[in-house]
Scaffold this motif. Sequence first.
Motif, PDB file in Angstrom:
ATOM      1  N   LYS A   1       0.825  -1.214   0.000  1.00 35.65           N
ATOM      2  CA  LYS A   1       0.000   0.000   0.000  1.00 35.65           C
ATOM      3  C   LYS A   1       0.861   1.268   0.000  1.00 35.65           C
ATOM      4  O   LYS A   1       0.618   2.197  -0.752  1.00 35.65           O
ATOM      5  N   ARG A   2       1.863   1.245   0.850  1.00 28.71           N
ATOM      6  CA  ARG A   2       2.724   2.430   0.980  1.00 28.71           C
ATOM      7  C   ARG A   2       3.408   2.737  -0.363  1.00 28.71           C
ATOM      8  O   ARG A   2       3.449   3.890  -0.800  1.00 28.71           O
TER       9      ARG A   2
ATOM     10  N   SER B   1      -2.234   5.696   2.261  1.00 23.20           N
ATOM     11  CA  SER B   1      -1.357   4.611   1.812  1.00 23.20           C
ATOM     12  C   SER B   1       0.096   4.901   2.160  1.00 23.20           C
ATOM     13  O   SER B   1       0.812   4.019   2.613  1.00 23.20           O
ATOM     14  N   ILE B   2       0.508   6.148   1.970  1.00 25.86           N
ATOM     15  CA  ILE B   2       1.898   6.499   2.286  1.00 25.86           C
ATOM     16  C   ILE B   2       2.143   6.369   3.792  1.00 25.86           C
ATOM     17  O   ILE B   2       3.199   5.931   4.227  1.00 25.86           O
ATOM     18  N   ARG B   3       1.126   6.675   4.558  1.00 26.89           N
ATOM     19  CA  ARG B   3       1.273   6.602   6.019  1.00 26.89           C
ATOM     20  C   ARG B   3       1.316   5.162   6.514  1.00 26.89           C
ATOM     21  O   ARG B   3       1.837   4.891   7.584  1.00 26.89           O
ATOM     22  N   SER B   4       0.728   4.247   5.725  1.00 27.35           N
ATOM     23  CA  SER B   4       0.627   2.865   6.218  1.00 27.35           C
ATOM     24  C   SER B   4       2.015   2.246   6.302  1.00 27.35           C
ATOM     25  O   SER B   4       2.898   2.557   5.522  1.00 27.35           O
TER      26      SER B   4
ATOM     27  N   ASN C   1      11.197   6.507   0.640  1.00 25.11           N
ATOM     28  CA  ASN C   1      10.112   5.898  -0.161  1.00 25.11           C
ATOM     29  C   ASN C   1      10.506   5.605  -1.604  1.00 25.11           C
ATOM     30  O   ASN C   1       9.792   5.960  -2.548  1.00 25.11           O
TER      31      ASN C   1
END
Lengths: 410, 231
Positions: free
Chosen positions: A295-296, A406-409, B98
């Motif tokens: 997700k992230r 999603s980024i926070r997950s 990321n």
Amino acid sequence: MMWRLAWRNLLRRRRRTLLTALSVATGLWVTLLFTGIANHNWDNMVNTSAKMGLGHVTIEPAGYLQSPSANKRFTADAKLLSITEALPNVTRAIPRIMAEGMIATATKSVGGSIIGIDPARETAEHNFFLRSLATGRLFHTADEPGVMVGIRLAEKLNLKLGKKLVYTAADVHGNIVSDLARVTGIFQTGVEAVDGGVILLPLEKLRHMLGYSDNEATLVAVFLNDQRRASEVRTAIIAQAFPGTETWTWSETQTEIAGMITIDHISHLFFQFFIGLLVAAGILDTILMSVLERKREFGVMLAVGSSPLFLFRLVLTESFFIGLLGLMLGVVVNSPFYIYLSRWGYNLGSLLPEGYDLSRVPLDPVMRVIYYPADVAGIAAAIFGLALLAGLYPAWKASRLPPVESIRSA
Amino acid sequence: MDNGPIIKLENVTKVYHQGKINVTAIDGFSVAVDKGDFTALCGPSGSGKTTILNIVGALDVPTAGRVTLEGNDLADLSRTALSTMRRDRIGFVFQAYNLIPVLTAYENAEFVLALQGMPERERRARVMEMLKEVGLEGLENRRPEELSGGQQQRVAIARAMVTQPAVILADEPTANLDSATAASLLSIMEHLNISHGITFLFSTHDQRVMDRARRIITLRDGKLAGDERKG
């Protein structure tokens, strides 16, 4: 970039990907194996049935199928036979006479079926009785006073090679007529009713006894190189407009067998459908898990400019690869079984009761497979399609992920 | 530098619904960031810095108020248009780097260009130049797991910069880095800001970032608490 990314994503969890691909492969293997076995069984049953009398396609006098009778006959001359044999997919056209009658010796008599055959045209390839010859031989000429009998009939009437029997039937005028023949051969098909109630007589002798004219017959059994072409051949024969005849395929003359095959075919489709569901569930599980785990990553991809459609296609591409890998593994897994079963087969004779038959057609105790390209392509396409279908939901889910959450997950 | 607001937030409010409780993350916040600015958003944790970046980056939508980027009202853009805007006009740098773990440093930097459909040869030249600029020459084929935190953040900066966006939004970009690495990265970003004219908007607690920023916007409880321009 998408293909590379999708492939590497699958390689992240190699074991899981391999297991999922193996489930696809197993689905393909099981489906192909059972389809191949069914194809062989159906094919064998139809071919054996054809060789026991009526052929894959039957040319008959008009009305004979609805109401069989010795006085219904037509001229099956050399011209008709040669025209028929010249049609595509036809390997042989053989005239036969069918009659019901009594078979007797000095002490006993039984009712049975009489088949008149021309020894010059008949071979074991097209005649199951000749293939099943247990002892003796086929009469040499169409007018020799010889007869071939089933082994059970021989036992009932205490017949041996060289012994005489009397056969009686109704002629074209409805008169009861009889003749004498000497046993030249005894056959054993393994089907109790056939071995105990069928005799084969020379065509000319029977023709003469029943009052048929030269070249007249009850039917012409037409044999094909592929029983699935029966409808095409029937149409081609009808187009020839042979006078006073009707033409039927095996599925119209052997309705019991046709019905059984249809039911078997439908149950196979259900079976294949459930196998497909299991395969799809496995893929769905794997892809959905991998989407939820990433997700992230998907959130980041959305943040840097991937469109939801890109993520949808990415996940679907992963399903595509799993399906493709599964198909390739399936071919590898299936090949040895295919080679063994198509070349040598596996004998199940010890598991089947003696004389096992369906609708008086003996079953081949050897398990074999026949694959038709259309079946293989259809099954492979269905499994592959299911793999893609199973990827749709996870793909949709990935495309709908909210970027921030999603980024926070983790 | 060419001045004029490239980012404009007018009376922006963001309320999160957590069960039955409403949490106001941003409360009537207005600010304009000029083109070419090197701006830090400061404030304690929970003051709304990241929310502002997410809203400006079209990753989140405000509950009320208006946000414009290069004159485009984000509320008027479709999902596809927002994706295109993020792809072509915005670069993101995250605290946790990321990067896409299955791609190499080169491929991570190349990713957005590939999304844009740029021909491979042109992509290659652009990516190699950018990796050189952030000091990653020779490390192109390493995957993120084979790079240090500082190197990963350089890749992230290269990924954000390679498309030559109008704005780079960096969320605590130095938080996970040691002082030397942080200083080096800030120098790189400062250089890119000056040489390419790209607007930078950071969220940060880091005094080192605040020292280098030319403008410091302070947030407290989702409200503007200060706006200081240096020099």
